[in-house]
Design a protein around this motif. Structure first.
Motif, PDB file in Angstrom:
ATOM      1  N   THR A   1       0.849  -1.188   0.000  1.00  0.00           N
ATOM      2  CA  THR A   1       0.000   0.000   0.000  1.00  0.00           C
ATOM      3  C   THR A   1       0.888   1.242   0.000  1.00  0.00           C
ATOM      4  O   THR A   1       1.922   1.294   0.672  1.00  0.00           O
ATOM      5  N   LEU A   2       0.479   2.248  -0.769  1.00  0.00           N
ATOM      6  CA  LEU A   2       1.211   3.511  -0.828  1.00  0.00           C
ATOM      7  C   LEU A   2       0.371   4.615  -0.203  1.00  0.00           C
ATOM      8  O   LEU A   2      -0.797   4.795  -0.555  1.00  0.00           O
ATOM      9  N   ILE A   3       0.961   5.356   0.728  1.00  0.00           N
ATOM     10  CA  ILE A   3       0.362   6.565   1.285  1.00  0.00           C
ATOM     11  C   ILE A   3       1.118   7.758   0.724  1.00  0.00           C
ATOM     12  O   ILE A   3       2.340   7.857   0.881  1.00  0.00           O
ATOM     13  N   LEU A   4       0.412   8.647   0.049  1.00  0.00           N
ATOM     14  CA  LEU A   4       0.990   9.872  -0.490  1.00  0.00           C
ATOM     15  C   LEU A   4       0.569  11.044   0.388  1.00  0.00           C
ATOM     16  O   LEU A   4      -0.623  11.207   0.681  1.00  0.00           O
ATOM     17  N   THR A   5       1.511  11.874   0.790  1.00  0.00           N
ATOM     18  CA  THR A   5       1.185  13.052   1.574  1.00  0.00           C
ATOM     19  C   THR A   5       2.191  14.151   1.252  1.00  0.00           C
ATOM     20  O   THR A   5       3.094  13.952   0.438  1.00  0.00           O
ATOM     21  N   GLY A   6       2.014  15.311   1.864  1.00  0.00           N
ATOM     22  CA  GLY A   6       2.919  16.430   1.627  1.00  0.00           C
ATOM     23  C   GLY A   6       3.451  17.000   2.922  1.00  0.00           C
ATOM     24  O   GLY A   6       2.870  16.783   3.991  1.00  0.00           O
ATOM     25  N   SER A   7       4.535  17.735   2.834  1.00  0.00           N
ATOM     26  CA  SER A   7       5.159  18.318   4.019  1.00  0.00           C
ATOM     27  C   SER A   7       4.660  19.742   4.265  1.00  0.00           C
ATOM     28  O   SER A   7       4.117  20.390   3.372  1.00  0.00           O
ATOM     29  N   ASN A   8       4.811  20.195   5.490  1.00  0.00           N
ATOM     30  CA  ASN A   8       4.562  21.589   5.877  1.00  0.00           C
ATOM     31  C   ASN A   8       3.152  22.085   5.566  1.00  0.00           C
ATOM     32  O   ASN A   8       2.976  23.218   5.119  1.00  0.00           O
ATOM     33  N   GLY A   9       2.151  21.227   5.793  1.00  0.00           N
ATOM     34  CA  GLY A   9       0.770  21.663   5.650  1.00  0.00           C
ATOM     35  C   GLY A   9       0.293  21.874   4.232  1.00  0.00           C
ATOM     36  O   GLY A   9      -0.729  22.544   4.015  1.00  0.00           O
ATOM     37  N   VAL A  10       1.010  21.314   3.262  1.00  0.00           N
ATOM     38  CA  VAL A  10       0.613  21.418   1.852  1.00  0.00           C
ATOM     39  C   VAL A  10       0.787  20.051   1.197  1.00  0.00           C
ATOM     40  O   VAL A  10       1.817  19.390   1.430  1.00  0.00           O
ATOM     41  N   PHE A  11      -0.189  19.635   0.401  1.00  0.00           N
ATOM     42  CA  PHE A  11      -0.014  18.408  -0.388  1.00  0.00           C
ATOM     43  C   PHE A  11       0.877  18.734  -1.581  1.00  0.00           C
ATOM     44  O   PHE A  11       2.031  18.328  -1.640  1.00  0.00           O
TER      45      PHE A  11
END
Length: 244
Positions: A46-56
């Motif tokens: 499974t892949l979880i995609l997210t972003g850093s510093n409160g931004v995707f």
């Protein structure tokens, strides 16, 4: 590195990490996403995609887009990476905090499951920049929210907040920012508790063209009916029920 990778036994967490550019998707990030896909195609998780510093991802890198030519457009630079993400064997979960605009939105559309924070701003303002949303929005967004709503978003370029995105079914849940990754991991835990091959076959059936149904389900189920895992899981279920 513009993409931070956290590899675990049953999942990979990939964090878009260009904080100085609000995680804008540039060529280096696209190359990193292709490399990640190669890993997950070889060893499905499974892949979880997210972003850093409160931004995707606030979009594609405009400085790079400005200099791209017709030949670049025909290569589908971002589109091909997002197609590869969509076609990964195991589920892809997008944990979206804050802005997911343009190419960032299209990356989120490529996920199987999208969850967000209350600060979500998602949409495709490409026509205001003299281009179209050519990395998946014109065909994936109608599948997700319907043709009428997709047409409104793409032709006006407006963005949706969290409440409207949830009401439209563009995201399936909204969580506080400090809980979004935990929520994504909870979903991944549920996936991990199930049979991996059955999960992969379910994703294949979900992605199949209408003309492929129901024949594709019959063939995928036939393979699963012969699996040792199916026999063991059903035996365990029957034994648990008998003990109640």
């Amino acid at each position: 590195m513009s993409l931070h990778i956290d590899e675990r036994e049953d999942r990979v967490i990939a964090t878009l990490d260009r904080p100085e550019k609000r995680n804008a998707i540039d060529q280096d990030m696209i190359d990193a996403l292709h490399a990640l896909c190669a890993t997950l195609e070889e060893n499905p998780r499974t892949l979880i995609l997210t972003g850093s510093n409160g931004v995707f991802a606030a979009g594609a890198d405009i400085a790079q887009l400005r200099d791209r030519t017709a030949a670049d457009a025909r290569k589908g630079i971002n589109a091909m990476a997002f197609i590869r993400i969509r076609e990964l064997p195991m589920p892809v979960i997008a944990a979206i905090d804050g802005y997911a605009l343009g190419g960032g939105a299209e990356l989120a559309y490529a996920a199987d499951i999208r969850i967000a924070t209350p600060t979500l701003k998602i949409g495709n303002p490409e026509t205001g920049l003299g281009i179209i949303a050519a990395a998946g929005a014109t065909w994936r967004l109608p599948e997700i929210v319907g043709e009428a709503r997709a047409s409104e978003l793409l032709l006006t370029g407006r963005t949706l907040g969290a409440d409207e995105a949830l009401a439209w079914g563009l995201v399936s849940a909204v969580h506080p920012a400090d809980e979004i990754l935990d929520a994504a991991n909870t979903i991944a835990d549920r996936v991990a508790a199930n049979d991996p091959l059955a999960t992969q076959h379910t994703k294949r059936a979900l992605r199949a063209a209408p003309a492929e149904h129901p024949a594709i389900e019959f063939e995928l189920q036939a393979e699963l009916f012969e699996s040792a895992s199916k026999y063991q899981r059903m035996t365990d279920f029957l034994e648990r029920r008998a003990r109640r």
